[in-house]
Design an enzyme around this catalytic site. Sequence first.
Site, PDB file in Angstrom:
ATOM      1  N   LYS A  37       1.721   1.938  -5.133  1.00 34.61           N
ATOM      2  CA  LYS A  37       2.623   1.422  -6.001  1.00 34.61           C
ATOM      3  C   LYS A  37       1.325   1.589  -7.789  1.00 34.61           C
ATOM      4  CE  LYS A  37       2.267  -2.891  -4.524  1.00 34.61           C
ATOM      5  NZ  LYS A  37       1.906  -1.776  -2.734  1.00 34.61           N
ATOM      6  N   GLY A  63      -4.559  -4.675  -3.784  1.00 32.93           N
ATOM      7  CA  GLY A  63      -5.357  -3.731  -3.927  1.00 32.93           C
ATOM      8  C   GLY A  63      -4.708  -2.795  -4.140  1.00 32.93           C
ATOM      9  N   HIS A  64      -4.547  -2.090  -5.520  1.00 33.38           N
ATOM     10  CA  HIS A  64      -4.068  -0.401  -6.258  1.00 33.38           C
ATOM     11  C   HIS A  64      -5.563   0.444  -6.317  1.00 33.38           C
ATOM     12  CE1 HIS A  64      -0.315  -3.481  -7.188  1.00 33.38           C
ATOM     13  NE2 HIS A  64      -1.241  -3.221  -5.944  1.00 33.38           N
ATOM     14  N   ASP A 110       1.385  -1.218  -0.048  1.00 37.87           N
ATOM     15  CA  ASP A 110       0.148  -0.166   0.450  1.00 37.87           C
ATOM     16  C   ASP A 110       0.765   1.426  -0.122  1.00 37.87           C
ATOM     17  OD1 ASP A 110      -2.695  -1.588  -0.048  1.00 37.87           O
ATOM     18  OD2 ASP A 110      -2.116  -1.773   2.314  1.00 37.87           O
ATOM     19  N   GLN A 121       2.115  -6.148  -3.055  1.00 40.46           N
ATOM     20  CA  GLN A 121       2.835  -6.195  -1.613  1.00 40.46           C
ATOM     21  C   GLN A 121       4.060  -5.694  -2.128  1.00 40.46           C
ATOM     22  OE1 GLN A 121       1.617  -9.290  -3.151  1.00 40.46           O
ATOM     23  NE2 GLN A 121      -0.275  -8.251  -2.598  1.00 40.46           N
TER      24      GLN A 121
HETATM   25  P1  GDP Z   1      -0.474  -0.027  -3.599  1.00 36.57           P
HETATM   26  O1  GDP Z   1      -0.689  -1.026  -3.303  1.00 36.57           O
HETATM   27  O2  GDP Z   1       0.889   0.615  -3.285  1.00 36.57           O
HETATM   28  O3  GDP Z   1      -1.311   0.302  -4.710  1.00 36.57           O
HETATM   29  O4  GDP Z   1      -1.089   1.414  -2.816  1.00 36.57           O
HETATM   30  P2  GDP Z   1      -2.519   1.719  -2.565  1.00 36.57           P
HETATM   31  O5  GDP Z   1      -3.548   1.550  -3.518  1.00 36.57           O
HETATM   32  O6  GDP Z   1      -3.792   0.261  -1.720  1.00 36.57           O
HETATM   33  O7  GDP Z   1      -2.671   2.492  -1.141  1.00 36.57           O
HETATM   34  C1  GDP Z   1      -1.987   3.778  -1.368  1.00 36.57           C
HETATM   35  C2  GDP Z   1      -3.346   4.852  -1.270  1.00 36.57           C
HETATM   36  O8  GDP Z   1      -2.773   5.890  -1.021  1.00 36.57           O
HETATM   37  C3  GDP Z   1      -4.475   5.224  -3.045  1.00 36.57           C
HETATM   38  O9  GDP Z   1      -5.866   5.356  -2.156  1.00 36.57           O
HETATM   39  C4  GDP Z   1      -3.762   6.054  -3.126  1.00 36.57           C
HETATM   40  O10 GDP Z   1      -5.145   6.800  -3.807  1.00 36.57           O
HETATM   41  C5  GDP Z   1      -3.340   7.327  -2.155  1.00 36.57           C
HETATM   42  N1  GDP Z   1      -2.560   7.835  -2.350  1.00 36.57           N
HETATM   43  C6  GDP Z   1      -1.382   7.259  -3.882  1.00 36.57           C
HETATM   44  N2  GDP Z   1       0.102   8.312  -3.868  1.00 36.57           N
HETATM   45  C7  GDP Z   1      -0.728   9.680  -3.185  1.00 36.57           C
HETATM   46  C8  GDP Z   1      -0.168  10.579  -1.816  1.00 36.57           C
HETATM   47  O11 GDP Z   1       0.713  11.336  -2.847  1.00 36.57           O
HETATM   48  N3  GDP Z   1      -1.004  11.002  -1.771  1.00 36.57           N
HETATM   49  C9  GDP Z   1      -1.953  10.971  -0.840  1.00 36.57           C
HETATM   50  N4  GDP Z   1      -2.247  11.619  -0.404  1.00 36.57           N
HETATM   51  N5  GDP Z   1      -2.675   9.813  -1.677  1.00 36.57           N
HETATM   52  C10 GDP Z   1      -2.263   8.928  -2.068  1.00 36.57           C
HETATM   53  P1  IMO Z   2      -0.951  -4.595  -2.638  1.00 34.25           P
HETATM   54  O1  IMO Z   2      -0.560  -4.722  -3.575  1.00 34.25           O
HETATM   55  C1  IMO Z   2      -0.626  -4.633   2.085  1.00 34.25           C
HETATM   56  C2  IMO Z   2      -0.629  -8.297   3.468  1.00 34.25           C
HETATM   57  C3  IMO Z   2      -2.211  -9.095   4.224  1.00 34.25           C
HETATM   58  C4  IMO Z   2      -1.936  -9.847   5.982  1.00 34.25           C
HETATM   59  C5  IMO Z   2      -0.445 -10.748   4.915  1.00 34.25           C
HETATM   60  C6  IMO Z   2      -0.441 -12.185   4.110  1.00 34.25           C
HETATM   61  O2  IMO Z   2      -2.141  -3.730  -2.483  1.00 34.25           O
HETATM   62  O3  IMO Z   2      -0.045  -3.421  -1.682  1.00 34.25           O
HETATM   63  P2  IMO Z   2      -2.316 -12.548   1.804  1.00 34.25           P
HETATM   64  O4  IMO Z   2      -4.062 -12.611   1.775  1.00 34.25           O
HETATM   65  O5  IMO Z   2      -1.364 -12.149   0.909  1.00 34.25           O
HETATM   66  O6  IMO Z   2      -1.867 -14.147   2.389  1.00 34.25           O
HETATM   67  O7  IMO Z   2      -1.963 -12.156   3.356  1.00 34.25           O
HETATM   68  O8  IMO Z   2       0.091 -10.159   3.650  1.00 34.25           O
HETATM   69  N1  IMO Z   2      -0.702  -7.863   2.392  1.00 34.25           N
HETATM   70  C7  IMO Z   2      -1.221  -7.117   2.430  1.00 34.25           C
HETATM   71  N2  IMO Z   2      -0.922  -5.137   2.757  1.00 34.25           N
HETATM   72  N3  IMO Z   2      -1.361  -4.884   0.889  1.00 34.25           N
HETATM   73  C8  IMO Z   2      -1.658  -5.046   0.270  1.00 34.25           C
HETATM   74  O9  IMO Z   2      -1.158  -5.809  -1.464  1.00 34.25           O
HETATM   75  C9  IMO Z   2      -0.968  -7.125   0.730  1.00 34.25           C
HETATM   76  N4  IMO Z   2      -1.331  -8.073   0.391  1.00 34.25           N
HETATM   77  C10 IMO Z   2      -0.879  -8.667   1.252  1.00 34.25           C
HETATM   78  O10 IMO Z   2      -2.669  -8.192   4.543  1.00 34.25           O
HETATM   79  O11 IMO Z   2      -1.016  -9.457   6.370  1.00 34.25           O
HETATM   80 MG    MG Z   3      -3.061  -1.768  -1.699  1.00 35.77          MG
END
Ligand code: GDP
Ligand code: IMO
Ligand code: MG
Length: 430
Positions: free
Chosen positions: A16, A40-41, A13, A224
């Site tokens: 990416k 989850g992106h 999170d 991840q």
């Molecule tokens: P990922 O799993 O690495 O793709 O990240 P996620 O999408 O799960 O979580 C990142 C969250 O932060 C998302 O809700 C994005 O929309 C948000 N986000 C990404 N870059 C920025 C930033 O520079 N500032 C803010 N405030 N939010 C951001």
């Molecule tokens: P993105 O791509 C954050 C965490 C779960 C748990 C551990 C194992 O959005 O960054 P799993 O279901 O993979 O066996 O769970 O890994 N986890 C993540 N945490 N971002 C993710 O993906 C994750 N994918 C798995 O919360 O701690």
């Molecule tokens: Mg994510």
Amino acid sequence: MANCAVIGAQWGDEGKGKIVDWLSARADVVVRFQGGHNAGHTLVIDGEVFKLSLLPSGIVREGKLSVIGNGVVIDPFAFKSEIERLGAQGVRITTVNLAVAENAALILPLHQELDGLREGAAGDSKIGTTKRGIGPAYEDKAGRRAIRVCDLRDTDSLGPKIDRLLTHHNALRVGFGVEPVDKDELLGQLKEIAGFILPFAVPVWRLLDDARRAGKRILFEGAQGVLLDVDHGTYPYVTSSNTVTGQAAGGAGVAPSQIGYVLGIVKAYTTRVGEGPFPTELLDETGQRLGERGHEFGTVTGRQRRCGWFDAALVRQSLKIAGVDGIALTKLDVLDGFEELKICTGYKIGGEVYDYLPAGMDAQAAAEPIYETLPGWSDSTVGARSWADLPAEAAKYVRRVEEMIECPVALVSTSPEREDVILVRDPFAD
Ligand code: GDP
Ligand code: IMO
Ligand code: MG
């Protein structure tokens, strides 16, 4: 460099998805190489929100080819519903813009169920998984009893493969006191979904070799993060795949020399979903404030993310393990308005000082952070697109992070919106 790999450097999170979407403007092909729909992106494009789990984040850009590599575990039912959900948002997904590795292993309903059963039975020692069946599916792949995408082509030969799988799973299910899997029902489900996924199935290794020879730019998209890597992460509180850069080669079917520039995605503070050690976690108002400002709720499960200060020792370790050339520092804007900011420089464990996090589970749980304190800033960084837009103290924070992690900043992200990025060094530049 022709190609680029994006790797999460913390516990996932990091942002990416946003960075991959932004970089995909410069790429021709975007390839996922590990994980599954546990990812989850979130992408925000002109105010519209797109949530991706299994599909590469390049899918929302027209004219780009998205690829799901062999290292990904694919739930074919989740695959279908994600394509349909995005279709309803106007993203057209066909065999022209999406390919799936025919040798990728499938996540089946029994994997998801087993994930839930294990977590439910584990009590205090649960991992806090996403309950998507990721672990059980990778176990079956390594156990050489997985059903793969290509197996769906010949449904007549699926019976013996399912028997082999169920010999293992039904024994486990007896142990959990649940009904054995009904073979005919599973076969029926697979026959039904086969027609949806098979048109996308190709030898991805060959497609990527053709792309390479045609001079196309390939962007490898990690899911991840390094601290969730099954070898290098905070084991056993990790996911079941390798998330580090090397996996991009094995999980896509390309040579390590094809990976190109390695971009580590680093959040300007730290978050974690699920259980496990987190030395800089803040269980106070400051942690709550970070979570609220950063909207730190999981994309997949909706769980509240745990929040804490930036951990430079852990990030430095991750970047070295993943061989990162430069980082994208994200969510700097979330730190606006804090009077002071802390950065972890190392740990105290049992009276000894460490500049890295040792591998043992007990040592990790006992690690107490050692902090350096920096002044905060009161002006806004939201939407900044150049260094000149940053308050002086924010620029100093970024520079200090750079020094501590021993790696240069290539990009800074200052909002969820696609274009809100400060570009320092283009990862695709020659
Ligand atoms: P990922 O799993 O690495 O793709 O990240 P996620 O999408 O799960 O979580 C990142 C969250 O932060 C998302 O809700 C994005 O929309 C948000 N986000 C990404 N870059 C920025 C930033 O520079 N500032 C803010 N405030 N939010 C951001
Ligand atoms: P993105 O791509 C954050 C965490 C779960 C748990 C551990 C194992 O959005 O960054 P799993 O279901 O993979 O066996 O769970 O890994 N986890 C993540 N945490 N971002 C993710 O993906 C994750 N994918 C798995 O919360 O701690
Ligand atoms: Mg994510």
